[in-house]
Scaffold this motif. Structure first.
Motif, mmCIF file in Angstrom:
data_model
loop_
_atom_site.group_PDB
_atom_site.id
_atom_site.type_symbol
_atom_site.label_atom_id
_atom_site.label_comp_id
_atom_site.label_asym_id
_atom_site.label_seq_id
_atom_site.Cartn_x
_atom_site.Cartn_y
_atom_site.Cartn_z
ATOM 1 N N THR A 1 -4.515 7.648 -8.035
ATOM 2 C CA THR A 1 -3.451 6.677 -7.705
ATOM 3 C C THR A 1 -2.795 6.170 -8.984
ATOM 4 O OG1 THR A 1 -5.375 5.477 -6.838
ATOM 5 C CG2 THR A 1 -3.345 5.272 -5.618
ATOM 6 N N MET B 1 -0.400 8.695 -10.116
ATOM 7 C CA MET B 1 0.789 8.652 -9.266
ATOM 8 C C MET B 1 1.660 7.454 -9.660
ATOM 9 S SD MET B 1 1.024 8.498 -5.148
ATOM 10 C CE MET B 1 2.384 7.768 -4.285
ATOM 11 N N GLU C 1 1.949 13.931 -3.329
ATOM 12 C CA GLU C 1 0.784 13.214 -3.862
ATOM 13 C C GLU C 1 0.375 12.081 -2.908
ATOM 14 O OE1 GLU C 1 -0.870 14.413 -6.055
ATOM 15 O OE2 GLU C 1 -2.168 12.843 -6.865
ATOM 16 N N GLU C 2 1.373 11.412 -2.347
ATOM 17 C CA GLU C 2 1.078 10.308 -1.421
ATOM 18 C C GLU C 2 0.252 10.818 -0.237
ATOM 19 O OE1 GLU C 2 3.727 9.406 1.476
ATOM 20 O OE2 GLU C 2 2.829 7.488 2.016
ATOM 21 N N ILE D 1 -3.362 11.726 -1.349
ATOM 22 C CA ILE D 1 -4.191 10.527 -1.577
ATOM 23 C C ILE D 1 -4.598 9.905 -0.243
ATOM 24 C CG2 ILE D 1 -4.099 8.133 -2.430
ATOM 25 C CD1 ILE D 1 -2.558 9.226 -4.869
ATOM 26 N N GLU D 2 -3.652 9.876 0.687
ATOM 27 C CA GLU D 2 -3.973 9.307 2.003
ATOM 28 C C GLU D 2 -5.062 10.126 2.697
ATOM 29 O OE1 GLU D 2 -0.603 7.903 4.276
ATOM 30 O OE2 GLU D 2 -1.614 8.436 6.138
ATOM 31 N N THR E 1 -8.373 9.446 1.058
ATOM 32 C CA THR E 1 -8.868 8.093 1.365
ATOM 33 C C THR E 1 -9.491 8.056 2.762
ATOM 34 O OG1 THR E 1 -7.079 7.183 0.030
ATOM 35 C CG2 THR E 1 -8.236 5.644 1.448
ATOM 36 N N ILE F 1 -6.218 1.199 -2.013
ATOM 37 C CA ILE F 1 -5.614 2.489 -2.391
ATOM 38 C C ILE F 1 -4.593 2.919 -1.341
ATOM 39 C CG2 ILE F 1 -6.116 4.975 -2.574
ATOM 40 C CD1 ILE F 1 -8.663 4.218 -4.125
ATOM 41 N N ASN G 1 -0.783 3.126 -2.441
ATOM 42 C CA ASN G 1 -0.213 4.462 -2.290
ATOM 43 C C ASN G 1 1.110 4.386 -1.522
ATOM 44 O OD1 ASN G 1 -0.394 7.336 -2.405
ATOM 45 N ND2 ASN G 1 -1.127 7.375 -0.289
ATOM 46 N N ASN G 2 1.094 3.636 -0.448
ATOM 47 C CA ASN G 2 2.291 3.485 0.373
ATOM 48 C C ASN G 2 3.409 2.783 -0.409
ATOM 49 O OD1 ASN G 2 3.697 3.562 2.966
ATOM 50 N ND2 ASN G 2 3.453 1.347 2.927
ATOM 51 N N GLU H 1 5.007 5.062 -3.017
ATOM 52 C CA GLU H 1 5.909 6.057 -2.421
ATOM 53 C C GLU H 1 7.250 5.410 -2.089
ATOM 54 O OE1 GLU H 1 7.995 8.369 0.446
ATOM 55 O OE2 GLU H 1 7.025 6.470 0.958
#
Lengths: 218, 270
Positions: free
Chosen positions: A16, A19, A55-56, A59-60, A63, A83, A87-88, A91
Motif C-alpha cells: 500500500t 501504491m 494495484e488497487e 491489494i483488495e 486483504t 488498508i 487503498n480505496n 485509487e
C-alpha cells in the motif's frame, strides 16, 4: 499462524505504501502538467492511472484473503480494515489526478494566469497533506495524522477563494467561461484529494487508537 | 445456604441508589486460588452480568479453568486447593461458612470439556438429578423442556430410552447441557464445551449458547478465540494467574487496552 501472517501483513502494508508513492507521483505530475501546460505529461499521467487501478484490485484481493484465512483481531484487524480504506482513497485520489490532467490538456493559459498563485499554493498544500497522511500511515502515528486533519480547512479556504475570484471575473469576461470551468474543476479535484488525504489520516487515528474520528458530531 | 439464596431473590435485580448499577450475577473481588503454595489465580476482579455470555480466554495453565471451577466451588474436591478473597453469587460470598456448596451447584451448573453422559438412557440422564433432588413437578415435561432448551428434543424425542452413549459427541454434549438445565440453574459454567467436537457440532453448541443466555448467565472457558469473539458479550483475558483485562468482547477483540491482551489475541504469544 503468527510468523507467516505477520510477514504477509507487513508485505501488504508495504505494498500500500508503494501504491501511495505511485499516487503521490501521479498527483505531482498532473499538477506539473497544469502549471507547465504540458500535454504529453498530462497524457502520461492519465495512462499511469491503469497501474493504480490494477494495484488497487490486487491489494483488495490480498486483504480479503488474509481476513478470510487468518480471521485477525485487535491491531491486525484494524490494520487490514485500514488498508482496505486507504487503498480505496488512494485509487480515488489517482482518479482526481486524472481529472486534473484532462483539464490541463485544454486549459486557457490566460485564465490560468489569473488563478496561478492560488492554484499553485493550493496544489502544494494538497500534495503536502497527502504526503504527511501517507507518512502517518506508514508510522501509524496518531498525532501526525491529527495534524493532517487540521490542514483540510486551509485547502477549503483556497477553494472558496478561487470560486470568489471566478465569480468576480466571469461577468466581465464571458469568453473566459470555458477556462474558468477548467480552473474550477482543477480546484474542486484538489479539494477532493485533500478530503481523501483527511480520510486516510482519520483511518490512521483508528489504526493507532481504535477510535473512529470521522464525524465531529458523533 | 438455601435460605440465604432465597432471601436474595428480591434484591438482586434492584438498581443501586443512583438507579444505574445492577448487581452483578457473579463477581469476584481480589479472589485468589492456591494449590498448595502455588497461586493459580491471583487477586482476580470481575463482575459477570446476568443473562450475558462471558468468555474467559488465555493460554494453557493461566488459571481460567481454576477460576471457572471456583465459581461453584468445584475446586473443593481438589486436595490442597484453597481460596482467598471474595467470590460472590448474587452478592453473597460463596466461600462463607453459611454457604451450602450442594445448593450452590444446583444454582450454578457446569458443563465439562468432554461430554460425560451417564451410561443410562437419554431420559434418565436428564431426569436423574431432579428426581434425586425431590423434583415435584411433571418429570416428563421437565425432560422434554430441558431437551428442547438444549436443542436436542427433535433429534431424540422418539428414542428417549436409547442409551446416551449411542449419541454422537455433539449430541452427548447437548445432552449434558440438558442435564445441567434440568436442575433449573441460574448460571451455566462451561469449560471448553466444544473442544472435543467437530465444527458442525461446535456451531450447534454456539447457536445454543446464544439461545441459553436469554434464560441463563453463561460463563465459558475456551481456547478458541474466534469462538469467544462469536458467542460472548464480555471477555476476560487471563495470563499466568492474573486477570489482565476484562471488558466488552467487541472492544477486547478490536481495541484491547492492555498490550498483553493484544499480543495474545493476535497470536504474538501463548
Amino acid at each position: 499462524m503468527t510468523a507467516q501472517f505477520v510477514h504477509l501483513l507487513e508485505q501488504l502494508k508495504r505494498r500500500t505504501l508503494r501504491m501511495a508513492s505511485l499516487v503521490e507521483d501521479i498527483l505531482m505530475e498532473s499538477c506539473e502538467a497544469v502549471f507547465s501546460l504540458d500535454d504529453k505529461l498530462a497524457v502520461r499521467t492519465i495512462h499511469r492511472d491503469n497501474d493504480v487501478d490494477s494495484e488497487e484490485v490486487e491489494i483488495e484481493v490480498q486483504t480479503i484473503r488474509l481476513m478470510a484465512l487468518y480471521q485477525p483481531v485487535g491491531c491486525d484487524l484494524r490494520l487490514l480494515c485500514t488498508i482496505l480504506k486507504v487503498n480505496n482513497d488512494l485509487e480515488r485520489i489517482a482518479d482526481c489526478a486524472v481529472n486534473i490532467s484532462e483539464r490541463a490538456r485544454h486549459l486557457d493559459p490566460l485564465v490560468l494566469q489569473g488563478h496561478r498563485d492560488d492554484l499553485v499554493a493550493m496544489a502544494s498544500m494538497v500534495q503536502d497533506m497527502l504526503h504527511r497522511a501517507v507518512e502517518a500511515y506508514g508510522a501509524q502515528a496518531e498525532q501526525q495524522a491529527r495534524d493532517v486533519q487540521s490542514s483540510d480547512a486551509a485547502v477549503d479556504a483556497f477553494y472558496a477563494q478561487i470560486i470568489r475570484a471566478i465569480v468576480d471575473d466571469a461577468p466581465g469576461h464571458p469568453d473566459h467561461m470555458a477556462g474558468h470551468l477548467d480552473v474550477l474543476s482543477i480546484a474542486k479535484n484538489l479539494e477532493r484529494i485533500a478530503d481523501h488525504a483527511t480520510n486516510i489520516a482519520e483511518d490512521v487515528v483508528f489504526l493507532a487508537t481504535g477510535r473512529i474520528v470521522r464525524h465531529d458530531t458523533i | 445456604m438455601t435460605e440465604t439464596m432465597v432471601n436474595l431473590s428480591t434484591s438482586d435485580t434492584l438498581a443501586d441508589s443512583a438507579g444505574v448499577k445492577i448487581q452483578p450475577h457473579v463477581s469476584c473481588h481480589d479472589f485468589s486460588v492456591f494449590y498448595g503454595d502455588f497461586e493459580a489465580v491471583k487477586k482476580a476482579r470481575m463482575e459477570v452480568e446476568r443473562n450475558r455470555v462471558t468468555a474467559i480466554i488465555g493460554p494453557s495453565g493461566c488459571g481460567k479453568s481454576t477460576l471457572l471451577r471456583a465459581m461453584n466451588r468445584m475446586n473443593d474436591f481438589v486436595p490442597g486447593a484453597r481460596a482467598k478473597g471474595k467470590m460472590c453469587y448474587r452478592g453473597q460470598n460463596i466461600y462463607s461458612s453459611d454457604c451450602d456448596p450442594v445448593e450452590l451447584r444446583r444454582r450454578i451448573g457446569m458443563v465439562f470439556q468432554k461430554p460425560n453422559p451417564f451410561p443410562k438412557s437419554i431420559y434418565r440422564n436428564v431426569a436423574w438429578a431432579p428426581k434425586l433432588n425431590g423434583y415435584r413437578g411433571n418429570i416428563d415435561d421437565l425432560v422434554e423442556h430441558s431437551l428442547r432448551q438444549a436443542a436436542l428434543w427433535e433429534e431424540v424425542k422418539n428414542e428417549l430410552d436409547k442409551s446416551a452413549l449411542a449419541l454422537s459427541g455433539g449430541q452427548q454434549q447437548r445432552l449434558c447441557i440438558a442435564r445441567a438445565v434440568a436442575m433449573q440453574p441460574e448460571v451455566l459454567l462451561m469449560d471448553e464445551p466444544c473442544s472435543a467436537l467437530d465444527p458442525i457440532a461446535t456451531s450447534r453448541i454456539e447457536d445454543l449458547i446464544h439461545e441459553l443466555k436469554t434464560r441463563y448467565t453463561v460463563i465459558l472457558v475456551t481456547h478458541n478465540m474466534q469462538q469467544a469473539a462469536r458467542v460472548s458479550d464480555f471477555t476476560a483475558f487471563m495470563y499466568m494467574g492474573e486477570l489482565v483485562e476484562f471488558g466488552e468482547t467487541d472492544l477486547i477483540f478490536t481495541s484491547p487496552k492492555q498490550e498483553r491482551t493484544q499480543d495474545y489475541i493476535t497470536g504474538r504469544f501463548g
